[in-house]
Design an enzyme around this catalytic site. Sequence first.
Site, PDB file in Angstrom:
ATOM      1  CD  GLU A  82       9.528   1.974   4.861  1.00 54.59           C
ATOM      2  OE1 GLU A  82       9.456   1.418   3.739  1.00 54.59           O
ATOM      3  OE2 GLU A  82       8.782   2.897   5.218  1.00 54.59           O
TER       4      GLU A  82
ATOM      5  CD  GLU B  22       2.973   5.737   6.539  1.00 59.45           C
ATOM      6  OE1 GLU B  22       3.824   5.813   5.640  1.00 59.45           O
ATOM      7  OE2 GLU B  22       2.548   4.644   6.975  1.00 59.45           O
TER       8      GLU B  22
END
Length: 249
Positions: free
Chosen positions: A144, A229
């Site tokens: 990621e 986020e």
Amino acid sequence: MSFERMHISSFFVLSSLLSLGVARTIAGSDDCLPAGRYTLCQNPWGEDAGVGSQSSTLVSTTTNTVSWSTNYTWANGPTSVKSYANVLSNPSKGVQLKNVASAPTVWNWDYTSQSGGLRADVAYDIWFGNATSGAPASSASRYEIMIWLSSLGGIQPIGRQITTATPIANQTWNLWKGTNKHWKVYSFVSAAGEINDFNADLNAFFKYLVKSQGIRSTQYIQAIQAGTEPFVGTASFVTKSYSVSIESK
Ligand SMILES: *[C@@H]1O[C@H](CO)[C@@H](O)[C@H](O)[C@H]1NC(C)=O
Ligand SMILES: *[C@@H]1O[C@H](CO)[C@@H](O)[C@H](O)[C@H]1NC(C)=O
Ligand SMILES: *[C@@H]1O[C@H](CO)[C@@H](O)[C@H](O)[C@H]1NC(C)=O
């Protein structure tokens, strides 16, 4: 009226609304919306760590760009991410790193309002794997790669910092490395503050990861997402214009 006709006419109405610039909002936890070459999703993956609500709006699309926004308010669990409202590029996948000629991206964004003490990042989330395809954060995920254009309120990526002010793609980045479940996470955090108007070739990050971090050039890009986020706080976040694509060799 046949089902087929109804389907076509409701599709036509939806496309007309979008081309007229009528925004569509989603508010359900797991809601997603088709957004031209992108898919806009609410993705409240960490909502159990707190309480709050979020809605995301598709503002407009053109051939390769999308404009969208999200409004949220989240409380409790200040060290946990609650959600990742984001756009996924539908065609940007299935290419091995060694076959990427360039991966141009533009991301122009802003907070139109934000509460005091807001803790949130604004970041790309890019997924690599051994296989041609695989969903983000799935059993197929091996790496990621996050690129943080903003981090407010003293938040940090997973793992530990391994480089300082590394120059890549006209900017400098503090690189963090960690592990989440079975995949490795590399997070490039802007070393010089917020980047509201990002215009770069993501291949510069991919090349750096191959050359300096030992990621094999045979890894496949499985997904490229871009979003925000929140940990805690209230904000109205707007992406005025976003695009990404992969040009293969
Ligand atoms: C990818 O391949 C490596 C090497 O064979 C293996 O160790 C790893 O578990 C694989 N990861 C995934 C997600 O398939
Ligand atoms: C550096 O900036 C220019 C102009 O914004 C951009 O076109 C180019 O892609 C950037 N370089 C990289 C490697 O991102
Ligand atoms: C999001 O918040 C802004 C104010 O910051 C407001 O103007 C807008 O209508 C809100 N959008 C939705 C869909 O609630």
